[in-house]
Design a protein around this motif. Structure first.
Motif, PDB file in Angstrom:
ATOM      1  N   ASP A   9      -1.187 -10.316  -9.536  1.00 57.64           N
ATOM      2  CA  ASP A   9      -0.445 -10.643  -8.319  1.00 57.64           C
ATOM      3  C   ASP A   9       0.568  -9.554  -7.962  1.00 57.64           C
ATOM      4  O   ASP A   9       1.562  -9.807  -7.265  1.00 57.64           O
ATOM      5  CB  ASP A   9       0.275 -11.986  -8.492  1.00 57.64           C
ATOM      6  N   ARG A  10       0.302  -8.330  -8.413  1.00 64.95           N
ATOM      7  CA  ARG A  10       1.229  -7.228  -8.180  1.00 64.95           C
ATOM      8  C   ARG A  10       1.446  -6.964  -6.694  1.00 64.95           C
ATOM      9  O   ARG A  10       2.557  -6.701  -6.243  1.00 64.95           O
ATOM     10  CB  ARG A  10       0.715  -5.959  -8.866  1.00 64.95           C
ATOM     11  N   GLU A  11       0.369  -7.013  -5.906  1.00 67.50           N
ATOM     12  CA  GLU A  11       0.519  -6.763  -4.471  1.00 67.50           C
ATOM     13  C   GLU A  11       1.409  -7.813  -3.803  1.00 67.50           C
ATOM     14  O   GLU A  11       2.191  -7.507  -2.904  1.00 67.50           O
ATOM     15  CB  GLU A  11      -0.852  -6.717  -3.795  1.00 67.50           C
ATOM     16  N   LEU A  12       1.281  -9.044  -4.245  1.00 67.96           N
ATOM     17  CA  LEU A  12       2.141 -10.106  -3.730  1.00 67.96           C
ATOM     18  C   LEU A  12       3.605  -9.818  -4.056  1.00 67.96           C
ATOM     19  O   LEU A  12       4.497 -10.019  -3.218  1.00 67.96           O
ATOM     20  CB  LEU A  12       1.706 -11.436  -4.336  1.00 67.96           C
ATOM     21  N   ALA A  13       3.847  -9.323  -5.262  1.00 62.00           N
ATOM     22  CA  ALA A  13       5.216  -8.981  -5.664  1.00 62.00           C
ATOM     23  C   ALA A  13       5.756  -7.815  -4.850  1.00 62.00           C
ATOM     24  O   ALA A  13       6.936  -7.791  -4.486  1.00 62.00           O
ATOM     25  CB  ALA A  13       5.255  -8.649  -7.154  1.00 62.00           C
ATOM     26  N   GLN A  14       4.914  -6.839  -4.565  1.00 65.28           N
ATOM     27  CA  GLN A  14       5.350  -5.711  -3.753  1.00 65.28           C
ATOM     28  C   GLN A  14       5.749  -6.163  -2.353  1.00 65.28           C
ATOM     29  O   GLN A  14       6.753  -5.702  -1.801  1.00 65.28           O
ATOM     30  CB  GLN A  14       4.241  -4.663  -3.699  1.00 65.28           C
ATOM     31  N   GLN A  15       4.965  -7.074  -1.782  1.00 67.34           N
ATOM     32  CA  GLN A  15       5.308  -7.597  -0.463  1.00 67.34           C
ATOM     33  C   GLN A  15       6.599  -8.403  -0.512  1.00 67.34           C
ATOM     34  O   GLN A  15       7.451  -8.289   0.382  1.00 67.34           O
ATOM     35  CB  GLN A  15       4.170  -8.465   0.073  1.00 67.34           C
ATOM     36  N   PHE A  16       6.773  -9.211  -1.553  1.00 64.46           N
ATOM     37  CA  PHE A  16       7.989 -10.000  -1.713  1.00 64.46           C
ATOM     38  C   PHE A  16       9.201  -9.073  -1.811  1.00 64.46           C
ATOM     39  O   PHE A  16      10.251  -9.322  -1.195  1.00 64.46           O
ATOM     40  CB  PHE A  16       7.879 -10.869  -2.960  1.00 64.46           C
ATOM     41  N   THR A  17       9.056  -7.977  -2.567  1.00 63.52           N
ATOM     42  CA  THR A  17      10.154  -7.016  -2.723  1.00 63.52           C
ATOM     43  C   THR A  17      10.485  -6.361  -1.391  1.00 63.52           C
ATOM     44  O   THR A  17      11.663  -6.195  -1.041  1.00 63.52           O
ATOM     45  CB  THR A  17       9.772  -5.953  -3.764  1.00 63.52           C
ATOM     46  N   ARG A  18       9.470  -5.994  -0.635  1.00 64.69           N
ATOM     47  CA  ARG A  18       9.725  -5.395   0.687  1.00 64.69           C
ATOM     48  C   ARG A  18      10.452  -6.367   1.605  1.00 64.69           C
ATOM     49  O   ARG A  18      11.372  -5.988   2.335  1.00 64.69           O
ATOM     50  CB  ARG A  18       8.406  -4.936   1.330  1.00 64.69           C
ATOM     51  N   ASP A  19      10.047  -7.622   1.550  1.00 63.97           N
ATOM     52  CA  ASP A  19      10.704  -8.628   2.387  1.00 63.97           C
ATOM     53  C   ASP A  19      12.164  -8.818   1.980  1.00 63.97           C
ATOM     54  O   ASP A  19      13.041  -8.983   2.840  1.00 63.97           O
ATOM     55  CB  ASP A  19       9.960  -9.961   2.285  1.00 63.97           C
ATOM     56  N   LEU A  20      12.429  -8.802   0.678  1.00 64.22           N
ATOM     57  CA  LEU A  20      13.814  -8.910   0.216  1.00 64.22           C
ATOM     58  C   LEU A  20      14.649  -7.718   0.688  1.00 64.22           C
ATOM     59  O   LEU A  20      15.785  -7.869   1.151  1.00 64.22           O
ATOM     60  CB  LEU A  20      13.856  -8.970  -1.314  1.00 64.22           C
ATOM     61  N   GLN A  21      14.088  -6.541   0.574  1.00 64.96           N
ATOM     62  CA  GLN A  21      14.813  -5.343   0.997  1.00 64.96           C
ATOM     63  C   GLN A  21      15.067  -5.347   2.489  1.00 64.96           C
ATOM     64  O   GLN A  21      16.111  -4.880   2.958  1.00 64.96           O
ATOM     65  CB  GLN A  21      14.028  -4.096   0.573  1.00 64.96           C
TER      66      GLN A  21
END
Length: 372
Positions: A101-113
């Motif tokens: 689920d790494r891609e999901l985490a990357q998207q979540f991180t971008r949304d947080l930023q």
């Protein structure tokens, strides 16, 4: 002369808070609640009570996030003065994911930023930091995001503490008794409607925003072999879950957000998904005991912000729309509501939004339409 200054309809979290705060300001208050003193039947009784504005910023509106950050120090202050102990923890929260689920985490991180310009609100942890801070997750997750300002409460202790505060302030509380604005108007100069989803019919008869219920489901479990020091969220494309550890190895597990006003018990599908995801976090959860499964409807407006309405003709104020953020934002919403009530009782003009938090304050005319 009427017997009370304010009659509060609804004794969930927001009703208890506003009734207490009004009594603190010197108003004589009566409260009606369809549920019991413990709060059973309210959305707050089923909640995980996480104070998580950083994580919620991925999906919540900017106003809700602002209200969440403003509420954190207020909760700390209030918990210290409650007459009965309330578990409150502010050790941050941890977001983790499995390698697939790494891609999901990357998207979540971008949304947080995107939601936060302040980099201190989010810290990247590698496996060594996760292992050191949450030993029972050792070796299970390679990366995570630590959100240091977040916290949580014990929802049921909070509801009971507020009931104690009401009684200390001599608020007349009618538990397990429903009422309506017409009955309240005979007793009190003003009525404050805090019924949440229970006030849907009355709310949707007036003005523009529409109230609906959004179903949420949780498990309460006892896992004596598991210790977590902070809430943990596990990202997953189908069933992301949160695990909120309370006292004495009690955990509240949740995930679902279903566009439905069905308040029947937890479905088999949801239960299987919650428990499967939980077992993947730590096998010891497999030996946990399920204490309760709960489903509740969160009162949600179409703009997904809270809103305060007032009707001068009928001396009625209504507040609603806390969605799934009840504990996170209720201190600021309740304080804004009390300011509106005080201004109306003192016959002062009101702005279109609360000056401190920008919560919409909507006047309603005699025919039920928004004046704005």
């Amino acid at each position: 002369m009427k017997q009370y200054d304010v009659a509060v309809l609804g004794g969930g979290l927001l009703g208890r808070l506003t009734a207490w705060l009004l009594a603190e300001q010197g108003s004589k208050v009566v409260l009606f609640n369809a549920g019991n003193r413990n709060g059973e039947g309210s959305a707050a009784f089923a909640a995980a009570a996480m104070l998580a504005p950083t994580a919620e910023a991925v999906e919540a509106t900017p106003l809700v996030v602002q209200l969440g950050y403003s509420s954190l120090p207020i909760w700390r202050k209030w918990v210290d003065i409650f007459p009965t102990p309330v578990f409150m923890q502010q050790n941050g929260s941890l977001i983790v994911w499995h390698p697939q689920d790494r891609e999901l985490a990357q998207q979540f991180t971008r949304d947080l930023q995107r939601a936060h310009q302040d980099s201190s609100r989010c810290q990247h942890w590698h496996s060594q930091q996760i292992d050191a801070q949450e030993p029972q997750l050792a070796g299970r997750f390679q990366q995570g995001l630590f959100l240091p300002t977040e916290g949580q409460l014990d929802n049921r202790q909070t509801l009971l503490a507020l009931a104690d505060m009401l009684e200390r302030r001599q608020v007349t509380c009618y538990w397990e008794r429903e009422s309506e604005p017409a009955e309240c108007a005979k007793l009190a100069e003003w009525t404050l409607d805090c019924r949440g989803f229970g006030g849907k019919k009355s709310w949707n008869n007036k003005a523009n925003s529409r109230l609906r219920g959004v179903r949420g489901e949780v498990l309460r479990i006892h896992a004596p072999d598991v210790t977590l020091h902070r809430p943990v969220r596990v990202l997953h494309p189908r069933y992301p879950i949160y695990i909120a550890p309370k006292q004495n190895h009690l955990f509240v597990i949740g995930a679902t957000q279903i566009e439905s006003e069905d308040d029947s018990p937890l479905s088999v599908r949801s239960g299987l998904e919650l428990m499967s995801a939980l077992h993947c976090v730590h096998p010891a959860f497999g030996e946990a005991r399920i204490l309760e499964s709960l489903a509740q409807l969160r009162p949600t407006l179409n703009h997904e912000n809270p809103e305060i309405r007032y009707d001068v003709q009928n001396r009625l104020v209504a507040v609603n729309g806390l969605f799934r953020h009840g504990f996170m934002i209720s201190p600021t919403v309740s304080l804004a509501t009390v300011r509106v009530m005080q201004a109306l009782m003192q016959q002062q003009p009101l702005p279109d939004a609360d000056a401190r938090y920008d919560i919409d304050v909507v006047p309603v005319s005699q025919n039920g339409e928004s004046v704005k």
